[in-house]
Design an enzyme around this catalytic site. Structure first.
Site: not given
Ligand code: MLT
Length: 204
Positions: A153, A184, A104
């Site tokens: 997701d 996710h 992520s």
């Molecule tokens: C980010 O902020 O990189 C994306 O929204 C994924 C996350 O929540 O970490």
């Protein structure tokens, strides 16, 4: 002085280091179990995002309207890469041969760096990544990458995941995609598929 927390676990020094970059709210050891499963003999280096938003660690900030802060993304990516390079020197690791294991937020920052040709790192396992900015990727020359995506997701809609794949194609990457019909979250079949990809990478 800018400081990052990090974790290092030695391994076979002939093998590339697995660079672990966590998801929002994680830390430098979050991905260690997955990394040890996928690449048991490789050295592991984890770096914690130095920012905290709503109590959760991250690698770059959001703006108050909820969108990504692209200035923070650019400056924080720069600082993170300087730190990774410094750690590579400290532990005598080959920076340009590192293989990213990102989830992520950590996967996103690493792919941003690779697509914008800010790092010589070319390979990685990216769990539930997305594209963060719309810059051109054609100057980059990315190698084999493995990506996962959840069809349900809400954080990474199909269209955004498609855009990421398009950018990676522009950057000459050899992309393998694993999709599950969940959201996710990282699943065991997903980790097993990443391991299979990693093992094949090493026999090529
Ligand atoms: C980010 O902020 O990189 C994306 O929204 C994924 C996350 O929540 O970490």
């Amino acid at each position: 002085m800018v400081t990052f927390k990090h974790f290092y676990q030695a391994g076979d020094s002939d093998l590339p280091t697995i660079l672990m970059l966590h998801g929002t709210g994680g830390d430098e050891k979050d991905l260690l179990q997955i990394a040890d499963f996928i690449a048991p003999k490789n050295p592991k280096l984890g770096v914690r995002g130095r920012l905290v938003e709503q109590g959760m660690t991250r690698y770059f900030n959001h703006l108050s309207n909820g969108s990504f802060d692209l200035e923070s993304l650019a400056s924080e990516t720069n600082l993170l890469l300087i730190e990774i390079k410094r750690l590579a020197e400290e532990y005598h690791l080959e920076y340009d041969k590192m293989i990213v294991l990102g989830f992520s937020n950590g996967a996103n920052v690493a792919l941003y760096a690779m697509l914008n040709n800010l790092t010589p790192i070319k390979t990685g396992i990216f769990m539930h990544p997305m594209i963060l900015s719309n810059e051109t990727a054609s100057t980059a020359n990315i190698g084999p990458v493995w990506l996962s995506h959840g069809i349900l997701d809400p954080i990474v809609p199909e269209r955004i995941f498609g855009l990421l794949q398009q950018k990676l194609a522009e950057a000459h990457a050899d992309v393998t995609v694993f999709e599950h019909n969940k959201s996710h979250e990282v699943t065991m079949p997903e980790i097993e598929d990443a391991k299979k990809w990693f093992d094949e990478l090493n026999t090529k």
